[in-house]
Design a protein around this motif. Structure first.
Motif, PDB file in Angstrom:
ATOM      1  N   HIS C 136      -8.961-114.137 -59.727  1.00  0.00           N
ATOM      2  CA  HIS C 136      -8.161-114.942 -60.649  1.00  0.00           C
ATOM      3  C   HIS C 136      -9.045-115.672 -61.648  1.00  0.00           C
ATOM      4  O   HIS C 136      -8.708-115.787 -62.824  1.00  0.00           O
ATOM      5  CB  HIS C 136      -7.330-115.955 -59.857  1.00  0.00           C
ATOM      6  N   SER C 153      -2.855-119.607 -77.934  1.00  0.00           N
ATOM      7  CA  SER C 153      -2.333-120.975 -77.958  1.00  0.00           C
ATOM      8  C   SER C 153      -2.899-121.771 -76.774  1.00  0.00           C
ATOM      9  O   SER C 153      -3.145-121.224 -75.699  1.00  0.00           O
ATOM     10  CB  SER C 153      -0.811-120.944 -77.849  1.00  0.00           C
ATOM     11  N   ALA C 155      -1.177-124.319 -75.686  1.00  0.00           N
ATOM     12  CA  ALA C 155      -0.015-125.096 -75.223  1.00  0.00           C
ATOM     13  C   ALA C 155       0.106-125.122 -73.701  1.00  0.00           C
ATOM     14  O   ALA C 155       0.575-126.094 -73.122  1.00  0.00           O
ATOM     15  CB  ALA C 155       1.263-124.518 -75.855  1.00  0.00           C
ATOM     16  N   THR C 156      -0.303-124.061 -73.066  1.00  0.00           N
ATOM     17  CA  THR C 156      -0.169-123.983 -71.600  1.00  0.00           C
ATOM     18  C   THR C 156      -1.552-123.889 -70.956  1.00  0.00           C
ATOM     19  O   THR C 156      -2.391-123.115 -71.425  1.00  0.00           O
ATOM     20  CB  THR C 156       0.625-122.730 -71.196  1.00  0.00           C
ATOM     21  N   PRO C 157      -1.797-124.662 -69.901  1.00  0.00           N
ATOM     22  CA  PRO C 157      -3.073-124.564 -69.198  1.00  0.00           C
ATOM     23  C   PRO C 157      -3.332-123.123 -68.750  1.00  0.00           C
ATOM     24  O   PRO C 157      -2.396-122.443 -68.279  1.00  0.00           O
ATOM     25  CB  PRO C 157      -2.904-125.472 -67.982  1.00  0.00           C
ATOM     26  N   LEU C 160      -2.057-121.927 -65.323  1.00  0.00           N
ATOM     27  CA  LEU C 160      -0.641-121.658 -65.197  1.00  0.00           C
ATOM     28  C   LEU C 160      -0.308-120.296 -65.801  1.00  0.00           C
ATOM     29  O   LEU C 160       0.557-119.578 -65.291  1.00  0.00           O
ATOM     30  CB  LEU C 160       0.117-122.776 -65.933  1.00  0.00           C
ATOM     31  N   VAL C 161      -1.010-119.954 -66.856  1.00  0.00           N
ATOM     32  CA  VAL C 161      -0.767-118.645 -67.471  1.00  0.00           C
ATOM     33  C   VAL C 161      -1.144-117.534 -66.492  1.00  0.00           C
ATOM     34  O   VAL C 161      -0.424-116.545 -66.343  1.00  0.00           O
ATOM     35  CB  VAL C 161      -1.561-118.502 -68.788  1.00  0.00           C
ATOM     36  N   ASP C 163      -1.105-117.714 -63.235  1.00  0.00           N
ATOM     37  CA  ASP C 163      -0.072-117.636 -62.202  1.00  0.00           C
ATOM     38  C   ASP C 163       1.203-117.005 -62.751  1.00  0.00           C
ATOM     39  O   ASP C 163       1.912-116.309 -62.028  1.00  0.00           O
ATOM     40  CB  ASP C 163       0.218-119.040 -61.652  1.00  0.00           C
ATOM     41  N   TYR C 164       1.460-117.277 -64.025  1.00  0.00           N
ATOM     42  CA  TYR C 164       2.655-116.684 -64.632  1.00  0.00           C
ATOM     43  C   TYR C 164       2.536-115.157 -64.600  1.00  0.00           C
ATOM     44  O   TYR C 164       3.431-114.461 -64.125  1.00  0.00           O
ATOM     45  CB  TYR C 164       2.788-117.176 -66.073  1.00  0.00           C
ATOM     46  N   HIS C 165       1.444-114.664 -65.068  1.00  0.00           N
ATOM     47  CA  HIS C 165       1.288-113.213 -65.110  1.00  0.00           C
ATOM     48  C   HIS C 165       1.244-112.592 -63.702  1.00  0.00           C
ATOM     49  O   HIS C 165       1.910-111.599 -63.432  1.00  0.00           O
ATOM     50  CB  HIS C 165       0.031-112.827 -65.882  1.00  0.00           C
ATOM     51  N   LEU C 195       2.837-111.124 -72.066  1.00  0.00           N
ATOM     52  CA  LEU C 195       1.779-112.112 -71.887  1.00  0.00           C
ATOM     53  C   LEU C 195       1.131-112.459 -73.223  1.00  0.00           C
ATOM     54  O   LEU C 195       1.001-113.631 -73.590  1.00  0.00           O
ATOM     55  CB  LEU C 195       0.705-111.572 -70.922  1.00  0.00           C
ATOM     56  N   ALA C 198       3.397-114.441 -75.451  1.00  0.00           N
ATOM     57  CA  ALA C 198       3.533-115.843 -75.008  1.00  0.00           C
ATOM     58  C   ALA C 198       2.308-116.658 -75.419  1.00  0.00           C
ATOM     59  O   ALA C 198       2.395-117.875 -75.601  1.00  0.00           O
ATOM     60  CB  ALA C 198       3.740-115.922 -73.512  1.00  0.00           C
ATOM     61  N   LEU C 199       1.203-115.985 -75.609  1.00  0.00           N
ATOM     62  CA  LEU C 199      -0.038-116.706 -75.933  1.00  0.00           C
ATOM     63  C   LEU C 199      -0.278-116.806 -77.446  1.00  0.00           C
ATOM     64  O   LEU C 199      -1.249-117.459 -77.861  1.00  0.00           O
ATOM     65  CB  LEU C 199      -1.235-116.003 -75.273  1.00  0.00           C
ATOM     66  N   ARG C 200       0.581-116.190 -78.242  1.00  0.00           N
ATOM     67  CA  ARG C 200       0.389-116.332 -79.697  1.00  0.00           C
ATOM     68  C   ARG C 200       0.356-117.810 -80.046  1.00  0.00           C
ATOM     69  O   ARG C 200       1.151-118.603 -79.547  1.00  0.00           O
ATOM     70  CB  ARG C 200       1.554-115.676 -80.449  1.00  0.00           C
ATOM     71  N   PRO C 201      -0.509-118.181 -80.935  1.00  0.00           N
ATOM     72  CA  PRO C 201      -0.625-119.601 -81.281  1.00  0.00           C
ATOM     73  C   PRO C 201       0.664-120.107 -81.936  1.00  0.00           C
ATOM     74  O   PRO C 201       1.404-119.306 -82.505  1.00  0.00           O
ATOM     75  CB  PRO C 201      -1.789-119.650 -82.286  1.00  0.00           C
TER      76      PRO C 201
END
Lengths: 201, 201, 201, 201
Positions: C136, C153, C155-157, C160-161, C163-165, C195, C198-201
């Motif tokens: 991980h 981006s 915006a999200t730690p 957490l990203v 764990d999301y994936h 994924l 979701a990470l686009r700035p």
DNA sequence: GATGAATGAGTTTTCATTCAT
DNA sequence: GATGAATGAAAACTCATTCAT
């Protein structure tokens, strides 16, 4: 004496736990703890394994129960004998003879006691050893009392005398046969006599 | 005595059969015969199972070998002592003490002897018992000789005296510790002394 | 690819340990670890219990082996992908898609991985968790790199990203069917795309 | 919220069935369904086996009850959220965040849900899966609505988006710790945000 | 001489469930 | 409503021994 014929008490239709214990005692004495399977015990007792484990947490528990019963009995008899106000040599003689008679009368228990002690789980082993030591100490106190008061020789440390005598008690299960020439009481008298004679000053 | 340091003989790089026997003796004494697996023995000896079964027909054979070695040793020592032309009380004292010393010096063998005898196969068990009996008889003969010649009391049957003494020998493996206060010889002297004192007329 | 038809490798007449592992994997995935008995495994593999225990110390060992195999594979693939010198978003996309394809191609292993991890013995559990964490972290490092360089981006730690994936990867064994409308690669592309979007700035 | 202190509701002296369910939930989450014995449940709840079987037909029933409770709760919350007349992205964000908060607040239930579903009896398993599907469809309908109205990207099939999000919800029980840095609401906001960002056209 | 894979019968223990009381 | 004794089938694991190589 009336009810006691050939089978140990609790074998026929006693409550299940007693029946299991009686059967286990016999089998442990006959073939040894490790060579007695739980399956054999429950078959001989006429119950299922589940029933055994309902009452006893493990095979080891069954063994421990044999020890607890024996220890309780012996401690209680020694306490009774030692507490009398007879002269010390009579108290020692009585105690020495009594443990012989008791051992012969429970020869299965005795055989298990000496042969299978080390097959107990470590914690139960410790517990049994501690109780056994208390018993030995009570016995040793009698010898020391006689040595202090000049009734017994001090040539041998009391410790060693205790081990000498209990060695012979231990050994009974190896050679004593109910159909031999001597009654339990005769054997007891002889062995107590040997002890007392060895202790003559 | 010179060569004996810490490890029993035959542990290091002795020939395979001796090494197996040495390891098996230690393990049988430590955990009991039934609780020692063939796997454990071969691992501790650094050989494979095939090797064990090459030299010994079965696990039982290994146990029997321990007995045979002990019996040979004891019989031979008793024969030597009993054949001397010292007075009977000295011969008995020497024999009684010697068996104690020998037992302590081979405490593992002794522990196995008394604890695992009934785990031998029936035929080997019989054989061992017969040899054991011969040994006892030789010992008993000394007592009877003393009784006939009036040196020992006849209050107790010679049989019982033998069992009395061998009980205490048997018991040694239960309580004797090499780091205790008494040397093997001191224990032997005390126990022989107790026997002789008990036999005083 | 040529040899692979319907059965997993090692089922037919591969060496015994591989055969056992292949069979165990299938059964653990089908019915769960606790509901698969050692008896069932050896029957399906056509060997005896003794053979299984000759190669594996315990049922737990078998499970651990499934994990070890999977962890080795995934770590090695991630290392390969992450070490390329493509732009970070391409490396992340490749890694994200690759783990999906690999998971689908080993769906049995994956199902066991996520469902039975806590049935490992505590020590093996710790070991697997530690290796999993390393994996991980390698993945997270890619995300953090992109965040630092402004490609992703913040915006999200990153934690957490990850764990999301991996939640969605974990979930694959619940819903993915080989006979469904999407190939493994298509699913992988979609999930990697989600994924990255979701990470686009 | 007021009453919730440390122990789950129904642990202390609630009526017997609730107490059993609370205890079973905790134990199933801690050790897994198969590793929790009926004996342990009744001991922890302070009742007897008879009592358990008086209220629940089987151990399986207890597990099913956990599922039923969870499914009722989630369906009802989703219905409430989805029925509002807010714009679709707000409804989806609310639903996505709400299921995260609810899952974290019932993490034991969630862990059991995802880990033990396949241990239900086949018929109960089907029933639970059907209800689960209804729930997913309601959720998917929100996404499809957004896609139709051009608010959400159509790059990814709605199905897959649902699985992507619920994968991460599923995964919560693996990594979320109450004593970690993020509150349930913060986690929920982040995960909902990731979903919405991934769906940007 | 020696190996080590494999056997098969055995071990103790666990467990969900039932049922007479 | 509730008890707890008892069941019976199955669980994981062990072990002395054999045998092809």
């Amino acid at each position: 004496m009336a009810a006691r014929t050939t089978e140990p008490a609790g074998t026929h239709d006693a409550p299940v736990p007693q029946r299991l214990l009686a059967v286990a005692t016999r089998l442990f004495a006959e073939r040894g703890y490790d060579r007695t399977s739980v399956q054999e015990i429950v078959e001989a007792a006429g119950v299922t394994k589940g029933a055994l484990y309902h009452y006893f947490g493990s095979k080891d528990d069954l063994l421990h129960e044999v020890y607890a019963r024996m220890l309780r009995l012996q401690q209680q008899r020694l306490d009774a004998v030692a507490a009398s106000d007879a002269p010390v040599e009579e108290r020692l003689r009585a105690a020495a003879a009594d443990v012989v008679v008791t051992t012969i009368e429970n020869l299965d228990d005795a055989m298990i006691f000496f042969r299978s002690m080390h097959q107990l789980s470590p914690e139960k082993f410790k517990q049994v050893r501690a109780e056994r030591r208390r018993y030995h100490e009570r016995f040793r106190a009698l010898i020391e009392e006689g040595q202090r008061t000049g009734v017994f020789s001090t040539a041998t440390p009391a410790d060693l005398v205790v081990d000498y005598h209990f060695g012979s008690v231990h050994h009974l299960s190896t050679w004593y046969r109910a159909d031999g020439p001597l009654t339990p009481q005769q054997v007891a008298d002889h062995l107590a006599d040997l002890l007392l004679r060895a202790l003559r000053p």
